[in-house]
Design a protein around this motif. Structure first.
Motif, PDB file in Angstrom:
ATOM      1  N   ALA A 147     -10.808  -7.684 -11.346  1.00 19.60           N
ATOM      2  CA  ALA A 147     -10.547  -9.409 -11.674  1.00 19.60           C
ATOM      3  C   ALA A 147      -9.181  -9.643 -12.403  1.00 19.60           C
ATOM      4  O   ALA A 147      -9.031  -7.887 -12.691  1.00 19.60           O
ATOM      5  CB  ALA A 147     -11.469 -10.010 -12.759  1.00 19.60           C
ATOM      6  N   ASP A 148      -8.702 -10.425 -11.618  1.00 25.61           N
ATOM      7  CA  ASP A 148      -7.041 -11.284 -12.732  1.00 25.61           C
ATOM      8  C   ASP A 148      -5.827  -9.322 -11.908  1.00 25.61           C
ATOM      9  O   ASP A 148      -4.856  -9.462 -12.982  1.00 25.61           O
ATOM     10  CB  ASP A 148      -7.034 -10.875 -13.403  1.00 25.61           C
ATOM     11  CG  ASP A 148      -5.185 -11.389 -14.065  1.00 25.61           C
ATOM     12  OD1 ASP A 148      -4.884 -11.298 -15.092  1.00 25.61           O
ATOM     13  OD2 ASP A 148      -4.995 -12.065 -12.695  1.00 25.61           O
ATOM     14  N   LEU A 149      -6.278  -8.684 -10.621  1.00 24.48           N
ATOM     15  CA  LEU A 149      -5.157  -7.505 -10.044  1.00 24.48           C
ATOM     16  C   LEU A 149      -4.655  -8.417  -9.293  1.00 24.48           C
ATOM     17  O   LEU A 149      -4.418  -8.720  -8.310  1.00 24.48           O
ATOM     18  CB  LEU A 149      -6.220  -6.807  -9.697  1.00 24.48           C
ATOM     19  CG  LEU A 149      -5.522  -5.054  -9.221  1.00 24.48           C
ATOM     20  CD1 LEU A 149      -5.344  -4.278 -10.063  1.00 24.48           C
ATOM     21  CD2 LEU A 149      -6.761  -4.235  -8.358  1.00 24.48           C
ATOM     22  N   ASP A 150      -3.339  -7.910  -9.323  1.00 28.25           N
ATOM     23  CA  ASP A 150      -1.811  -7.756  -8.785  1.00 28.25           C
ATOM     24  C   ASP A 150      -1.998  -7.846  -7.548  1.00 28.25           C
ATOM     25  O   ASP A 150      -2.875  -6.765  -6.811  1.00 28.25           O
ATOM     26  CB  ASP A 150      -0.907  -7.927  -8.872  1.00 28.25           C
ATOM     27  CG  ASP A 150       0.428  -7.833  -8.743  1.00 28.25           C
ATOM     28  OD1 ASP A 150       1.426  -7.850  -9.502  1.00 28.25           O
ATOM     29  OD2 ASP A 150       0.735  -7.960  -7.594  1.00 28.25           O
ATOM     30  N   GLU A 151      -2.284  -8.721  -6.253  1.00 26.76           N
ATOM     31  CA  GLU A 151      -2.581  -8.440  -4.722  1.00 26.76           C
ATOM     32  C   GLU A 151      -1.714  -7.417  -4.171  1.00 26.76           C
ATOM     33  O   GLU A 151      -2.230  -6.466  -3.664  1.00 26.76           O
ATOM     34  CB  GLU A 151      -2.188 -10.174  -4.927  1.00 26.76           C
ATOM     35  CG  GLU A 151      -2.731  -9.935  -2.646  1.00 26.76           C
ATOM     36  CD  GLU A 151      -3.458  -9.532  -2.717  1.00 26.76           C
ATOM     37  OE1 GLU A 151      -4.819 -10.284  -3.491  1.00 26.76           O
ATOM     38  OE2 GLU A 151      -4.267  -9.119  -1.917  1.00 26.76           O
ATOM     39  N   ARG A 152       0.192  -7.238  -5.026  1.00 26.34           N
ATOM     40  CA  ARG A 152       0.379  -5.998  -4.722  1.00 26.34           C
ATOM     41  C   ARG A 152      -0.608  -4.685  -4.763  1.00 26.34           C
ATOM     42  O   ARG A 152      -0.422  -3.891  -4.334  1.00 26.34           O
ATOM     43  CB  ARG A 152       1.769  -5.987  -5.034  1.00 26.34           C
ATOM     44  CG  ARG A 152       2.628  -6.842  -4.807  1.00 26.34           C
ATOM     45  CD  ARG A 152       3.708  -7.068  -5.543  1.00 26.34           C
ATOM     46  NE  ARG A 152       3.958  -7.748  -6.787  1.00 26.34           N
ATOM     47  CZ  ARG A 152       5.038  -7.135  -8.445  1.00 26.34           C
ATOM     48  NH1 ARG A 152       6.095  -7.074  -7.758  1.00 26.34           N
ATOM     49  NH2 ARG A 152       4.516  -7.875  -9.062  1.00 26.34           N
ATOM     50  N   LEU A 153      -0.828  -4.842  -5.988  1.00 21.64           N
ATOM     51  CA  LEU A 153      -1.702  -3.294  -5.985  1.00 21.64           C
ATOM     52  C   LEU A 153      -2.656  -3.213  -5.099  1.00 21.64           C
ATOM     53  O   LEU A 153      -3.295  -2.227  -4.773  1.00 21.64           O
ATOM     54  CB  LEU A 153      -2.159  -3.352  -7.340  1.00 21.64           C
ATOM     55  CG  LEU A 153      -0.774  -2.908  -8.734  1.00 21.64           C
ATOM     56  CD1 LEU A 153      -1.784  -3.249 -10.514  1.00 21.64           C
ATOM     57  CD2 LEU A 153      -0.607  -1.010  -8.180  1.00 21.64           C
ATOM     58  N   VAL A 154      -3.905  -4.469  -5.080  1.00 25.58           N
ATOM     59  CA  VAL A 154      -4.664  -4.806  -3.925  1.00 25.58           C
ATOM     60  C   VAL A 154      -4.039  -3.911  -2.738  1.00 25.58           C
ATOM     61  O   VAL A 154      -4.847  -2.699  -1.669  1.00 25.58           O
ATOM     62  CB  VAL A 154      -5.662  -5.729  -3.591  1.00 25.58           C
ATOM     63  CG1 VAL A 154      -6.268  -5.664  -2.812  1.00 25.58           C
ATOM     64  CG2 VAL A 154      -5.649  -5.691  -5.379  1.00 25.58           C
ATOM     65  N   THR A 155      -2.930  -4.509  -2.296  1.00 26.77           N
ATOM     66  CA  THR A 155      -2.561  -3.787  -0.696  1.00 26.77           C
ATOM     67  C   THR A 155      -2.155  -2.866  -0.920  1.00 26.77           C
ATOM     68  O   THR A 155      -2.578  -1.846   0.041  1.00 26.77           O
ATOM     69  CB  THR A 155      -1.324  -4.983  -0.731  1.00 26.77           C
ATOM     70  OG1 THR A 155      -1.490  -5.268  -0.665  1.00 26.77           O
ATOM     71  CG2 THR A 155      -0.321  -3.785   0.436  1.00 26.77           C
ATOM     72  N   ARG A 156      -1.355  -1.729  -1.741  1.00 29.96           N
ATOM     73  CA  ARG A 156      -1.180  -0.475  -2.221  1.00 29.96           C
ATOM     74  C   ARG A 156      -2.996   0.356  -1.888  1.00 29.96           C
ATOM     75  O   ARG A 156      -2.543   1.618  -1.899  1.00 29.96           O
ATOM     76  CB  ARG A 156      -0.424   0.161  -3.644  1.00 29.96           C
ATOM     77  CG  ARG A 156       0.792  -0.894  -3.956  1.00 29.96           C
ATOM     78  CD  ARG A 156       1.608  -0.214  -2.756  1.00 29.96           C
ATOM     79  NE  ARG A 156       3.484  -0.345  -2.636  1.00 29.96           N
ATOM     80  CZ  ARG A 156       3.456  -2.119  -2.424  1.00 29.96           C
ATOM     81  NH1 ARG A 156       2.766  -3.029  -1.970  1.00 29.96           N
ATOM     82  NH2 ARG A 156       5.044  -2.652  -2.813  1.00 29.96           N
ATOM     83  N   PHE A 157      -3.746  -0.383  -2.752  1.00 27.88           N
ATOM     84  CA  PHE A 157      -4.468   0.523  -3.073  1.00 27.88           C
ATOM     85  C   PHE A 157      -5.705   0.965  -1.507  1.00 27.88           C
ATOM     86  O   PHE A 157      -5.478   1.840  -1.068  1.00 27.88           O
ATOM     87  CB  PHE A 157      -5.353  -0.140  -3.976  1.00 27.88           C
ATOM     88  CG  PHE A 157      -5.225   0.104  -5.556  1.00 27.88           C
ATOM     89  CD1 PHE A 157      -5.994  -0.541  -6.664  1.00 27.88           C
ATOM     90  CD2 PHE A 157      -4.090   1.015  -5.814  1.00 27.88           C
ATOM     91  CE1 PHE A 157      -5.956  -0.715  -7.544  1.00 27.88           C
ATOM     92  CE2 PHE A 157      -3.581   1.332  -7.016  1.00 27.88           C
ATOM     93  CZ  PHE A 157      -5.009   0.252  -7.356  1.00 27.88           C
ATOM     94  N   ALA A 158      -4.817  -0.817  -0.338  1.00 32.74           N
ATOM     95  CA  ALA A 158      -5.988  -0.397  -0.049  1.00 32.74           C
ATOM     96  C   ALA A 158      -5.533   0.350   0.883  1.00 32.74           C
ATOM     97  O   ALA A 158      -6.103  -0.085   2.423  1.00 32.74           O
ATOM     98  CB  ALA A 158      -6.148  -1.889   0.710  1.00 32.74           C
ATOM     99  N   GLY A 159      -4.180   0.060   0.999  1.00 30.25           N
ATOM    100  CA  GLY A 159      -3.065   1.507   2.136  1.00 30.25           C
ATOM    101  C   GLY A 159      -3.657   2.960   2.429  1.00 30.25           C
ATOM    102  O   GLY A 159      -3.640   3.040   3.460  1.00 30.25           O
ATOM    103  N   GLY A 160      -4.373   3.231   1.957  1.00 39.16           N
ATOM    104  CA  GLY A 160      -4.946   4.604   1.357  1.00 39.16           C
ATOM    105  C   GLY A 160      -6.215   4.709   1.972  1.00 39.16           C
ATOM    106  O   GLY A 160      -6.778   3.981   3.050  1.00 39.16           O
ATOM    107  N   LEU A 161      -7.262   5.326   0.911  1.00 38.53           N
ATOM    108  CA  LEU A 161      -8.859   5.023   1.305  1.00 38.53           C
ATOM    109  C   LEU A 161      -9.406   4.997   0.746  1.00 38.53           C
ATOM    110  O   LEU A 161      -9.020   5.800  -0.994  1.00 38.53           O
ATOM    111  CB  LEU A 161      -9.028   6.594   1.973  1.00 38.53           C
ATOM    112  CG  LEU A 161     -10.413   7.840   2.565  1.00 38.53           C
ATOM    113  CD1 LEU A 161     -11.212   6.531   3.518  1.00 38.53           C
ATOM    114  CD2 LEU A 161     -11.070   8.668   2.366  1.00 38.53           C
ATOM    115  N   THR A 162     -10.884   4.323   0.683  1.00 38.62           N
ATOM    116  CA  THR A 162     -11.778   3.804  -0.879  1.00 38.62           C
ATOM    117  C   THR A 162     -12.721   4.319  -0.196  1.00 38.62           C
ATOM    118  O   THR A 162     -13.247   3.874   0.520  1.00 38.62           O
ATOM    119  CB  THR A 162     -10.969   2.298  -0.785  1.00 38.62           C
ATOM    120  OG1 THR A 162     -10.631   2.164  -1.045  1.00 38.62           O
ATOM    121  CG2 THR A 162     -12.462   2.324  -1.652  1.00 38.62           C
TER     122      THR A 162
END
Length: 638
Positions: A147-162
Motif C-alpha cells: 500500500a502507498d508505494l511510489d509508482e516509480r519504486l513499483v516500476t523498478r521492482f518490476a524491472g527485475g524478477l519477482t
C-alpha cells in the motif's frame, strides 16, 4: 551489516514451493549485477525469505571474498537514515550503501506510509543499478500490493524478477525436520519426523518450534518419543488422534538385542556422541571441525573435556583476532582463516601484519578480467594505455587517469589493470584497489582510532594503487592532503597509480591544484558511450547462450546505448521476455519488446539518447553525446 554466516544455501531445504526462488537466488549470488536485478522474493512470514536473503550474501562472499555485501532490514535502514540526517551525516550513509556490490534489503513491505524513505530508497536503487550492483529484496507480499508505494519504486521492482515462496509440502517438511536434527545432532525415533510433518503448520518456524518441543521432551528426561506421542506432546491430542502402529507379534529376542545395544551405546560410545554434538554445533556456527571429526575415528576414548575446551579456546582466539583485523580493514575480517581453529597461528601472523601496516587494502576484484573487456573505437585508447601500464608498471603513463560517464566500463578496466599486473608478476605484486569513498571512510576511522600512521603505511605498502571514482574526494581537504602525500610516496618509489572519474581533473572545481597538476602530469584517457561496433560485440557476448542471429545483433547494435549497463539491461529484458513467452530470443521478439511498448524506433542519437530504454531516461541519468576520440588518440599516445 554482514549476513548471518549460519544461513546458507547448504542448509536451506529446497522443495517444489521454493525451487524457483532458490534457483534465482543462486544465479544472483554467482553473478551479482548481471541477472535478475533487482530480485524480489516474497512470501508469508516464516517461510525462509530472510534465510534465502542471507544465503545469497554468504554464497556471493564465499565465491568472491572481496565483495562488499550489505544486509539490512528496512526498519533498521529507516532508523539509520533518521540518525544520519539528525547528525548531518546523511551523505556518508548514502555513500556507504551505494558502494555495496550486493545490497540485501529485508521486509520492504514496511515502506507503507514512509514517503521520505521511499524517496531515499529510490535514489539508492538508481545509484546501485547504474553502478551495476546487485539488489535483492524480500517482502511479505508482491510489490504491486504494498500500500502507498511510489509508482516509480513499483516500476523498478518490476524491472527485475519477482518470485514467491509457498508453504512447504509434506516431503519438504520431512526434509526440513531431518536437516535440523542433523544440525543439532539429535536423533528421533523412526516415524516421529514424519508424524510432525503431517501436521499442517502455517510456516516453517512453527514446524521448527514443534521439533524443539519434541527434542526438549526427550532431553528433559521424559523418555523416548514415539510417533504416537507427537500429538500429545504438541497439545494436539484432541484435534487428531492417530492410531499407533503396533507390531503384530512382539519379538522378545529383537527387543533384548535393542536394549543391549542401547546400554552399550550409552556406556561405551558416549564420548563419540559428545564430540559429534560439538562438531555439529560448531559447524552450524560456521567453523571448520576437522580436528573433531578426526577424533571420532580414534580407536580409544581421548581426553574429551580437554579436546572440547581447546577447540572452544581456539574459536575464542579467532573471534578476538577477527575483531582486531576488522578494525583495520572490515573486508579482511571475512577471511576464511578466521573460521578454522587449526589455523590460529596463521591468523595471528595475518593480524600482526595488518596492525603493522604491512597489509595493503583489498586487491582488484577477480570478476573484472581483461579478457572479458570488449574493445571498440569508443574505448580503444583507454585500453591501449591500460595494456601499456601493465607491460611497464610505474614507468609509462603514471598516473593513468581514466574518465567517462557512468556505466561505460571504467571500474572494470581499472580492476583489470590490477589483475593483469598481479598475474604478470606471478602473484608477487601487491595491488590495492579501493573506491574514493572507501578511502575517505578509512581515513575517518583512522583519525578516530588514532591509527593514521598505520593507515598510511598500509597504502604505501602497495606496489600499485587503484582509486575508483576519485571525483568524490573533491572538496574534502584532509582527504586530498592525504592522497597528495600517498601519491608522492608511491610515485617516488616507481609504483603505479590508476584513477577513474566521471569527469576530467580540470572539471573538478573543488580539486586542489597540486592534485590536479599531478593527475594531468600522467595520461588522461576517455571512455565514451559504446559505439555501434562495440554494442554489437557486447550484445553477442551477453546473448551468447541464446545463439543470437546476425539480424538480431544488427538490430540491437543500431539502437543507441548510453552505457554497457544499459546494454546488459536490454539483453536481460529480452531473455526474460523470451522465457515468459516460451520462444527463442529472436528479431521478432526484440522488435515487439523494444518498439511495441511505445519506445521510439532506433534513430540517430540525440542529446538525450533517443531510443534508450525508458528506465534510463529519468532526471538522474541524462546522457550527452561525446566527440570522437580519433584525433585525441593521436595526441595522447603519440
Amino acid at each position: 551489516m554482514l549476513p548471518d554466516g549460519r544461513l546458507r544455501f547448504e542448509n536451506f531445504v529446497v522443495g517444489s514451493a521454493n525451487r524457483l526462488a532458490v534457483a534465482a537466488a543462486r544465479a544472483v549470488a554467482e553473478a551479482p549485477g548481471s541477472v535478475y536485478n533487482p530480485l524480489v522474493v516474497y512470501s508469508g512470514s516464516g517461510l525462509g525469505k530472510t534465510h534465502l536473503l542471507a544465503a545469497v550474501g554468504n554464497h556471493a562472499r564465499q565465491l568472491n571474498p572481496a565483495l562488499r555485501v550489505e544486509l539490512t532490514p528496512l526498519d533498521e535502514l529507516v532508523e539509520q537514515l533518521h540518525a544520519a540526517i539528525s547528525a548531518g551525516e546523511a551523505d556518508a550513509l548514502r555513500k556507504r550503501y551505494q558502494e555495496a556490490d550486493l545490497f540485501l534489503l529485508d521486509d520492504v513491505q514496511f515502506l507503507t506510509g514512509r514517503r521520505e524513505t521511499q524517496s531515499e530508497l529510490l535514489r539508492l536503487l538508481n545509484a546501485l543499478q547504474s553502478g551495476g550492483r546487485q539488489i535483492v529484496m524480500t517482502s511479505d507480499r508482491p510489490p504491486s500490493e504494498i500500500a502507498d508505494l511510489d509508482e516509480r519504486l513499483v516500476t523498478r521492482f518490476a524491472g527485475g524478477l519477482t518470485v514467491d515462496i509457498g508453504a512447504p509440502d509434506y516431503e519438504t517438511r520431512v526434509a526440513i525436520l531431518r536437516t535440523r536434527c542433523q544440525e543439532r545432532g539429535a536423533q528421533l525415533r523412526p516415524g516421529v519426523a514424519e508424524e510432525i510433518a503431517r501436521i499442517d503448520f502455517v510456516n516453517v518456524r512453527e514446524l521448527q518450534g514443534a521439533l524443539n518441543r519434541v527434542i526438549a521432551h526427550e532431553a528433559l528426561g521424559e523418555g523416548r518419543v514415539e510417533a504416537a506421542h507427537v500429538h500429545g506432546i504438541l497439545g494436539l491430542a484432541g484435534v487428531r488422534r492417530p492410531t499407533p502402529a503396533l507390531p503384530a507379534a512382539r519379538n522378545e529376542f529383537a527387543s533384548f538385542l535393542s536394549d543391549v545395544a542401547t546400554v552399550v551405546a550409552t556406556q561405551v560410545e558416549g564420548w563419540r556422541v559428545r564430540i559429534g554434538e560439538a562438531a555439529a554445533f560448531w559447524s552450524g556456527e560456521g567453523y571448520r571441525t576437522g580436528v573433531l571429526q578426526r577424533a571420532l575415528s580414534l580407536p580409544a576414548e581421548p581426553d574429551v573435556d580437554g579436546l572440547l575446551s581447546m577447540f572452544a579456546a581456539a574459536v575464542d582466539r579467532l573471534k578476538a583476532l577477527e575483531e582486531q583485523i576488522t578494525a583495520v580493514d572490515a573486508q579482511l575480517g571475512g577471511d576464511e582463516i578466521f573460521r578454522d581453529p587449526e589455523r590460529v597461528t596463521e591468523a595471528e601472523e595475518m593480524v600482526a601484519r595488518a596492525l603493522s601496516g604491512e597489509t595493503p587494502p583489498s586487491g582488484p576484484e577477480s570478476a573484472f578480467a581483461r579478457g572479458a573487456f570488449e574493445v571498440g573505437p569508443s574505448n580503444q585508447l583507454a585500453v591501449r594505455a591500460a595494456d601499456a601500464v601493465v607491460e611497464a608498471p610505474g614507468q609509462r603513463y603514471n598516473p593513468l587517469f581514466i574518465h567517462g560517464p557512468s556505466g561505460v566500463g571504467k571500474t572494470h578496466l581499472a580492476h583489470a589493470i590490477g589483475n593483469e599486473m598481479v598475474d604478470a608478476s606471478g602473484g608477487a605484486m601487491r595491488v590495492a584497489c579501493l573506491g574514493a569513498q572507501a578511502f575517505v571512510d578509512e581515513l575517518i576511522s583512522a583519525l578516530q582510532d588514532g591509527n593514521i600512521e598505520r593507515w598510511r603505511n598500509r597504502l604505501r605498502a602497495a606496489d600499485a594503487l587503484v582509486v575508483d571514482d576519485v571525483q568524490f574526494i573533491a572538496g574534502k581537504e584532509r582527504t586530498q592532503e592525504e592522497l597528495f602525500h600517498v601519491f608522492n610516496a608511491l610515485v617516488a618509489e616507481g609504483k603505479q597509480l590508476v584513477f577513474t572519474s566521471d569527469r576530467t581533473p580540470k572539471d573538478m572545481p573543488e580539486l586542489e591544484e597540486r592534485l590536479r597538476s599531478r593527475f594531468e602530469g600522467g595520461l588522461i584517457v576517455e571512455i565514451q558511450a559504446p559505439d555501434r561496433a562495440l554494442r554489437e560485440r557486447l550484445y553477442a557476448r551477453y546473448l551468447e547462450n541464446h545463439a543470437p542471429e546476425a539480424a538480431l545483433l544488427a538490430f540491437l547494435a543500431e539502437r543507441p546505448a548510453a552505457s554497457v549497463r544499459e546494454i546488459i539491461g536490454t539483453a536481460t529484458r529480452l531473455v526474460a521476455a523470451a522465457e515468459l513467452a516460451g520462444v527463442p530470443v529472436g528479431l521478432d521478439l526484440a522488435r515487439a519488446e523494444l518498439e511495441g511498448a511505445g519506445s521510439a524506433p532506433a534513430a540517430a542519437p540525440s542529446a538525450l539518447g533517443a531510443g534508450v530504454d525508458a528506465f534510463f531516461l529519468d532526471d538522474e541519468k541524462v546522457v550527452w553525446d561525446w566527440p570522437d576520440v580519433g584525433g585525441r588518440a593521436i595526441e595522447e599516445l603519440r
